[in-house]
Motif scaffolding. Structure first.
Motif, PDB file in Angstrom:
ATOM      1  N   PHE A 142       0.826  -1.197   0.000  1.00 23.01           N
ATOM      2  CA  PHE A 142       0.000   0.000   0.000  1.00 23.01           C
ATOM      3  C   PHE A 142       0.861   1.247   0.000  1.00 23.01           C
ATOM      4  N   LEU A 143       0.256   2.340  -0.411  1.00 27.45           N
ATOM      5  CA  LEU A 143       0.914   3.636  -0.449  1.00 27.45           C
ATOM      6  C   LEU A 143      -0.098   4.688  -0.043  1.00 27.45           C
ATOM      7  N   MET A 144       0.290   5.491   0.934  1.00 27.73           N
ATOM      8  CA  MET A 144      -0.585   6.569   1.382  1.00 27.73           C
ATOM      9  C   MET A 144      -0.522   7.713   0.376  1.00 27.73           C
ATOM     10  N   GLU A 145      -1.613   8.435   0.249  1.00 25.93           N
ATOM     11  CA  GLU A 145      -1.698   9.542  -0.700  1.00 25.93           C
ATOM     12  C   GLU A 145      -0.605  10.585  -0.459  1.00 25.93           C
ATOM     13  N   THR A 146      -0.226  10.794   0.785  1.00 25.69           N
ATOM     14  CA  THR A 146       0.782  11.816   1.097  1.00 25.69           C
ATOM     15  C   THR A 146       2.162  11.473   0.531  1.00 25.69           C
ATOM     16  N   HIS A 147       2.388  10.209   0.186  1.00 25.36           N
ATOM     17  CA  HIS A 147       3.671   9.807  -0.382  1.00 25.36           C
ATOM     18  C   HIS A 147       3.626   9.609  -1.891  1.00 25.36           C
ATOM     19  N   VAL A 148       2.496   9.919  -2.499  1.00 27.36           N
ATOM     20  CA  VAL A 148       2.371   9.781  -3.948  1.00 27.36           C
ATOM     21  C   VAL A 148       2.947  11.030  -4.616  1.00 27.36           C
ATOM     22  N   ILE A 191       9.427   3.741  -9.394  1.00 25.67           N
ATOM     23  CA  ILE A 191       9.199   2.732  -8.354  1.00 25.67           C
ATOM     24  C   ILE A 191       7.760   2.831  -7.837  1.00 25.67           C
ATOM     25  N   GLN A 192       7.278   4.043  -7.702  1.00 24.08           N
ATOM     26  CA  GLN A 192       5.896   4.271  -7.266  1.00 24.08           C
ATOM     27  C   GLN A 192       4.901   3.593  -8.212  1.00 24.08           C
ATOM     28  N   ILE A 193       5.161   3.670  -9.494  1.00 24.12           N
ATOM     29  CA  ILE A 193       4.297   3.011 -10.484  1.00 24.12           C
ATOM     30  C   ILE A 193       4.261   1.504 -10.230  1.00 24.12           C
ATOM     31  N   MET A 194       5.429   0.927  -9.921  1.00 23.77           N
ATOM     32  CA  MET A 194       5.485  -0.508  -9.625  1.00 23.77           C
ATOM     33  C   MET A 194       4.632  -0.846  -8.407  1.00 23.77           C
ATOM     34  N   LEU A 195       4.661   0.011  -7.422  1.00 24.47           N
ATOM     35  CA  LEU A 195       3.919  -0.235  -6.193  1.00 24.47           C
ATOM     36  C   LEU A 195       2.420  -0.049  -6.396  1.00 24.47           C
ATOM     37  N   MET A 196       2.052   0.963  -7.168  1.00 21.20           N
ATOM     38  CA  MET A 196       0.637   1.271  -7.358  1.00 21.20           C
ATOM     39  C   MET A 196      -0.059   0.334  -8.329  1.00 21.20           C
ATOM     40  N   ASN A 197       0.705  -0.275  -9.222  1.00 19.16           N
ATOM     41  CA  ASN A 197       0.126  -1.177 -10.213  1.00 19.16           C
ATOM     42  C   ASN A 197       0.941  -2.472 -10.249  1.00 19.16           C
ATOM     43  N   PRO A 198       0.868  -3.271  -9.187  1.00 19.18           N
ATOM     44  CA  PRO A 198       1.756  -4.438  -9.058  1.00 19.18           C
ATOM     45  C   PRO A 198       1.518  -5.552 -10.078  1.00 19.18           C
ATOM     46  N   THR A 199       0.398  -5.548 -10.775  1.00 21.97           N
ATOM     47  CA  THR A 199       0.137  -6.613 -11.743  1.00 21.97           C
ATOM     48  C   THR A 199       0.688  -6.301 -13.129  1.00 21.97           C
ATOM     49  N   ASP A 200       1.187  -5.076 -13.339  1.00 15.59           N
ATOM     50  CA  ASP A 200       1.682  -4.690 -14.656  1.00 15.59           C
ATOM     51  C   ASP A 200       2.944  -3.849 -14.494  1.00 15.59           C
ATOM     52  N   LEU A 224      16.945  -3.787  -3.863  1.00 18.11           N
ATOM     53  CA  LEU A 224      15.593  -3.895  -3.296  1.00 18.11           C
ATOM     54  C   LEU A 224      14.556  -4.140  -4.395  1.00 18.11           C
ATOM     55  N   VAL A 225      14.680  -3.432  -5.504  1.00 11.88           N
ATOM     56  CA  VAL A 225      13.741  -3.637  -6.617  1.00 11.88           C
ATOM     57  C   VAL A 225      13.907  -5.039  -7.188  1.00 11.88           C
ATOM     58  N   GLU A 226      15.151  -5.480  -7.356  1.00 13.61           N
ATOM     59  CA  GLU A 226      15.411  -6.802  -7.933  1.00 13.61           C
ATOM     60  C   GLU A 226      14.898  -7.930  -7.033  1.00 13.61           C
ATOM     61  N   THR A 227      14.802  -7.689  -5.742  1.00 17.94           N
ATOM     62  CA  THR A 227      14.284  -8.700  -4.810  1.00 17.94           C
ATOM     63  C   THR A 227      12.819  -8.441  -4.461  1.00 17.94           C
ATOM     64  N   ASN A 228      12.169  -7.604  -5.264  1.00 13.37           N
ATOM     65  CA  ASN A 228      10.738  -7.308  -5.144  1.00 13.37           C
ATOM     66  C   ASN A 228      10.359  -6.672  -3.797  1.00 13.37           C
ATOM     67  N   ARG A 229      11.265  -5.915  -3.236  1.00 16.15           N
ATOM     68  CA  ARG A 229      10.971  -5.167  -2.018  1.00 16.15           C
ATOM     69  C   ARG A 229      10.718  -3.719  -2.413  1.00 16.15           C
ATOM     70  N   ILE A 230       9.630  -3.535  -3.145  1.00 17.33           N
ATOM     71  CA  ILE A 230       9.326  -2.268  -3.791  1.00 17.33           C
ATOM     72  C   ILE A 230       9.084  -1.152  -2.770  1.00 17.33           C
ATOM     73  N   PHE A 231       8.325  -1.430  -1.734  1.00 19.11           N
ATOM     74  CA  PHE A 231       8.054  -0.398  -0.736  1.00 19.11           C
ATOM     75  C   PHE A 231       9.349   0.058  -0.067  1.00 19.11           C
ATOM     76  N   ASP A 232      10.220  -0.887   0.254  1.00 22.98           N
ATOM     77  CA  ASP A 232      11.503  -0.536   0.859  1.00 22.98           C
ATOM     78  C   ASP A 232      12.356   0.290  -0.110  1.00 22.98           C
ATOM     79  N   ALA A 233      12.296  -0.029  -1.395  1.00 26.85           N
ATOM     80  CA  ALA A 233      13.024   0.739  -2.405  1.00 26.85           C
ATOM     81  C   ALA A 233      12.502   2.172  -2.468  1.00 26.85           C
ATOM     82  N   LEU A 234      11.203   2.321  -2.346  1.00 23.36           N
ATOM     83  CA  LEU A 234      10.597   3.649  -2.356  1.00 23.36           C
ATOM     84  C   LEU A 234      11.084   4.466  -1.156  1.00 23.36           C
TER      85      LEU A 234
END
Length: 133
Positions: free
Chosen positions: A34-40, A57-66, A100-110
């Motif tokens: 999840f991502l809070m609006e204040t961090h978008v 990276i935000q795009i990856m987090l907000m649309n995890p299926t694509d 972090l991105v390569e290990t799918n830790r997207i939120f941590d990368a953000l």
């Protein structure tokens, strides 16, 4: 995990956008991205190399299926950014973010990307990151 939302505030959960119509607290009971609006970040705010990486990276987090196109963009952008930097703190941070991105830790990368914004800002303003600390 408990999350409090104000009236009209949005939260992005596993690609879905939810908006609270009144002040509400929710509890997420399972593993969710999840991502809070204040961090978008809006596209017009992606004005520096790190902010552009954050946006991707935000795009990856907000649309995890694509995420295929976003991952390709990220890989290209992070390598190009590392290649032109000579600031050790930023280079080390970018390698961490890449891992972090390569290990799918997207939120941590953000979060890691956001933490480097002050270093980037000090460089852009002409102040050495060592002086800024």
């Amino acid at each position: 995990m408990h999350i409090s939302l104000r009236s009209g505030e949005k939260i992005y959960i596993n690609g879905a956008v939810l908006r609270a119509d009144r002040k509400v607290s929710i509890e997420i009971l399972n593993d969710a991205t999840f991502l809070m609006e204040t961090h978008v970040m809006n596209v017009d705010e992606a004005t520096t190399p790190l902010r552009q990486l954050y946006f991707i990276i935000q795009i990856m987090l907000m649309n995890p299926t694509d995420t295929d196109a976003a991952i390709e963009m990220f890989q290209s952008a992070v390598v190009k950014t590392i290649d032109v930097l000579d600031e050790p703190v930023l280079v080390a941070g970018l390698y961490t973010i890449k891992n972090l991105v390569e290990t799918n830790r997207i939120f941590d990368a953000l979060k890691a990307t956001r933490s480097l914004f002050p270093v980037e800002a000090s460089i852009i303003s002409g102040v050495s990151p060592v002086q800024a600390a």
